[in-house]
Write a protein that holds these residues in place. Structure first.
Motif, PDB file in Angstrom:
ATOM      1  N   MET A  92      41.935  38.188  43.986  1.00  0.00           N
ATOM      2  CA  MET A  92      41.499  38.845  42.775  1.00  0.00           C
ATOM      3  C   MET A  92      42.703  39.313  41.959  1.00  0.00           C
ATOM      4  SD  MET A  92      38.804  39.976  41.117  1.00  0.00           S
ATOM      5  CE  MET A  92      37.660  41.257  40.917  1.00  0.00           C
ATOM      6  N   GLU A  93      43.708  39.844  42.656  1.00  0.00           N
ATOM      7  CA  GLU A  93      44.909  40.300  41.962  1.00  0.00           C
ATOM      8  C   GLU A  93      45.612  39.136  41.264  1.00  0.00           C
ATOM      9  OE1 GLU A  93      49.162  42.337  43.106  1.00  0.00           O
ATOM     10  OE2 GLU A  93      47.433  42.772  44.377  1.00  0.00           O
ATOM     11  N   GLU A  94      45.671  38.002  41.939  1.00  0.00           N
ATOM     12  CA  GLU A  94      46.274  36.812  41.331  1.00  0.00           C
ATOM     13  C   GLU A  94      45.487  36.376  40.108  1.00  0.00           C
ATOM     14  OE1 GLU A  94      46.856  33.623  44.124  1.00  0.00           O
ATOM     15  OE2 GLU A  94      47.673  35.001  45.613  1.00  0.00           O
ATOM     16  N   TRP A  95      44.165  36.439  40.198  1.00  0.00           N
ATOM     17  CA  TRP A  95      43.314  36.046  39.077  1.00  0.00           C
ATOM     18  C   TRP A  95      43.526  36.985  37.891  1.00  0.00           C
ATOM     19  CZ3 TRP A  95      38.993  38.498  36.813  1.00  0.00           C
ATOM     20  CH2 TRP A  95      38.293  37.714  35.900  1.00  0.00           C
ATOM     21  N   LEU A  96      43.566  38.296  38.148  1.00  0.00           N
ATOM     22  CA  LEU A  96      43.798  39.252  37.068  1.00  0.00           C
ATOM     23  C   LEU A  96      45.138  38.982  36.383  1.00  0.00           C
ATOM     24  CD1 LEU A  96      42.614  42.621  38.664  1.00  0.00           C
ATOM     25  CD2 LEU A  96      41.548  41.427  36.757  1.00  0.00           C
ATOM     26  N   THR A  97      46.145  38.690  37.180  1.00  0.00           N
ATOM     27  CA  THR A  97      47.473  38.418  36.638  1.00  0.00           C
ATOM     28  C   THR A  97      47.487  37.129  35.824  1.00  0.00           C
ATOM     29  OG1 THR A  97      48.440  39.535  38.549  1.00  0.00           O
ATOM     30  CG2 THR A  97      49.895  38.142  37.267  1.00  0.00           C
ATOM     31  N   ALA A  98      46.756  36.130  36.297  1.00  0.00           N
ATOM     32  CA  ALA A  98      46.758  34.833  35.623  1.00  0.00           C
ATOM     33  C   ALA A  98      45.924  34.828  34.344  1.00  0.00           C
ATOM     34  CB  ALA A  98      46.240  33.753  36.571  1.00  0.00           C
ATOM     35  N   VAL A  99      44.825  35.562  34.329  1.00  0.00           N
ATOM     36  CA  VAL A  99      43.885  35.484  33.207  1.00  0.00           C
ATOM     37  C   VAL A  99      44.159  36.528  32.123  1.00  0.00           C
ATOM     38  CG1 VAL A  99      41.443  35.700  32.584  1.00  0.00           C
ATOM     39  CG2 VAL A  99      42.093  34.456  34.638  1.00  0.00           C
ATOM     40  N   PHE A 100      44.632  37.705  32.512  1.00  0.00           N
ATOM     41  CA  PHE A 100      44.785  38.801  31.549  1.00  0.00           C
ATOM     42  C   PHE A 100      46.250  39.174  31.376  1.00  0.00           C
ATOM     43  CE2 PHE A 100      40.603  39.294  33.498  1.00  0.00           C
ATOM     44  CZ  PHE A 100      39.801  39.211  32.380  1.00  0.00           C
ATOM     45  N   GLU A 109      48.002  47.920  40.745  1.00  0.00           N
ATOM     46  CA  GLU A 109      47.423  49.266  40.771  1.00  0.00           C
ATOM     47  C   GLU A 109      45.892  49.219  40.715  1.00  0.00           C
ATOM     48  OE1 GLU A 109      48.898  52.227  41.321  1.00  0.00           O
ATOM     49  OE2 GLU A 109      50.654  50.989  41.723  1.00  0.00           O
ATOM     50  N   ILE A 110      45.352  48.274  39.965  1.00  0.00           N
ATOM     51  CA  ILE A 110      43.896  48.115  39.892  1.00  0.00           C
ATOM     52  C   ILE A 110      43.338  47.748  41.266  1.00  0.00           C
ATOM     53  CG2 ILE A 110      42.048  46.633  38.994  1.00  0.00           C
ATOM     54  CD1 ILE A 110      43.572  46.540  36.340  1.00  0.00           C
ATOM     55  N   MET A 111      44.030  46.896  41.974  1.00  0.00           N
ATOM     56  CA  MET A 111      43.539  46.410  43.267  1.00  0.00           C
ATOM     57  C   MET A 111      43.825  47.354  44.432  1.00  0.00           C
ATOM     58  SD  MET A 111      41.906  43.768  42.547  1.00  0.00           S
ATOM     59  CE  MET A 111      41.566  43.305  44.229  1.00  0.00           C
ATOM     60  N   ARG A 112      44.721  48.315  44.256  1.00  0.00           N
ATOM     61  CA  ARG A 112      45.115  49.211  45.354  1.00  0.00           C
ATOM     62  C   ARG A 112      43.922  49.902  46.040  1.00  0.00           C
ATOM     63  NH1 ARG A 112      50.335  51.594  46.141  1.00  0.00           N
ATOM     64  NH2 ARG A 112      50.773  50.694  44.122  1.00  0.00           N
ATOM     65  N   SER A 119      38.802  51.508  39.824  1.00  0.00           N
ATOM     66  CA  SER A 119      39.256  50.123  39.934  1.00  0.00           C
ATOM     67  C   SER A 119      38.236  49.156  39.350  1.00  0.00           C
ATOM     68  CB  SER A 119      39.524  49.789  41.400  1.00  0.00           C
ATOM     69  OG  SER A 119      39.962  48.475  41.541  1.00  0.00           O
ATOM     70  N   LEU A 120      36.986  49.303  39.744  1.00  0.00           N
ATOM     71  CA  LEU A 120      35.944  48.409  39.237  1.00  0.00           C
ATOM     72  C   LEU A 120      35.735  48.600  37.736  1.00  0.00           C
ATOM     73  CD1 LEU A 120      33.396  48.625  42.179  1.00  0.00           C
ATOM     74  CD2 LEU A 120      34.933  46.734  41.614  1.00  0.00           C
ATOM     75  N   GLY A 121      35.868  49.838  37.260  1.00  0.00           N
ATOM     76  CA  GLY A 121      35.780  50.086  35.825  1.00  0.00           C
ATOM     77  C   GLY A 121      36.901  49.393  35.067  1.00  0.00           C
ATOM     78  N   SER A 122      38.099  49.395  35.638  1.00  0.00           N
ATOM     79  CA  SER A 122      39.238  48.715  35.008  1.00  0.00           C
ATOM     80  C   SER A 122      39.018  47.212  34.954  1.00  0.00           C
ATOM     81  CB  SER A 122      40.523  49.024  35.770  1.00  0.00           C
ATOM     82  OG  SER A 122      40.824  50.387  35.695  1.00  0.00           O
ATOM     83  N   ILE A 123      38.482  46.662  36.032  1.00  0.00           N
ATOM     84  CA  ILE A 123      38.191  45.225  36.049  1.00  0.00           C
ATOM     85  C   ILE A 123      37.124  44.897  35.008  1.00  0.00           C
ATOM     86  CG2 ILE A 123      37.220  43.344  37.429  1.00  0.00           C
ATOM     87  CD1 ILE A 123      38.567  44.728  39.887  1.00  0.00           C
ATOM     88  N   ARG A 124      36.092  45.733  34.921  1.00  0.00           N
ATOM     89  CA  ARG A 124      35.029  45.502  33.935  1.00  0.00           C
ATOM     90  C   ARG A 124      35.581  45.563  32.518  1.00  0.00           C
ATOM     91  NH1 ARG A 124      32.797  48.353  30.305  1.00  0.00           N
ATOM     92  NH2 ARG A 124      33.420  50.332  31.202  1.00  0.00           N
ATOM     93  N   ARG A 125      36.429  46.553  32.230  1.00  0.00           N
ATOM     94  CA  ARG A 125      36.993  46.658  30.882  1.00  0.00           C
ATOM     95  C   ARG A 125      37.903  45.470  30.558  1.00  0.00           C
ATOM     96  NH1 ARG A 125      36.335  51.840  32.359  1.00  0.00           N
ATOM     97  NH2 ARG A 125      38.347  52.162  33.348  1.00  0.00           N
TER      98      ARG A 125
END
Length: 92
Positions: free
Chosen positions: A1-9, A19-22, A61-67
């Protein structure tokens, strides 16, 4: 998931996805040991504080992913209820 967040956003700081995934990684770490052994059911008041800390972290964390997903250009036409941005969490 962390890799995906880094790659997409794109984030202003490269440490933000980590920090989001911690908190989510903390849940996994806390669950890892008890999930693989039998433990007697005992009451431990210190677990209440740990549970509150874990729940709070996961909520943020989930709120950050949603935003992040909500801010994606392909989601520009998706309308979400404003109540999702209100922190109205109640502890019992």
């Amino acid at each position: 998931m962390e890799e995906w967040l880094t790659a997409v956003f794109r984030y202003p700081d490269d440490s933000i996805p980590k920090e989001i995934m911690r908190p989510l990684k903390k849940v996994r770490k806390e669950r890892q040991n008890p999930a693989h052994k039998v433990i007697d059911n005992t009451y431990d008041p210190s677990l209440v504080a740990l549970q509150k800390d874990v729940m709070e972290g996961c909520y943020l964390s989930l709120g950050s992913i949603r935003r992040s997903i909500q801010a994606h250009p392909n989601a520009k036409d998706v309308e979400l209820d404003d109540s999702l941005d209100q922190d109205n969490v109640k502890y019992f």
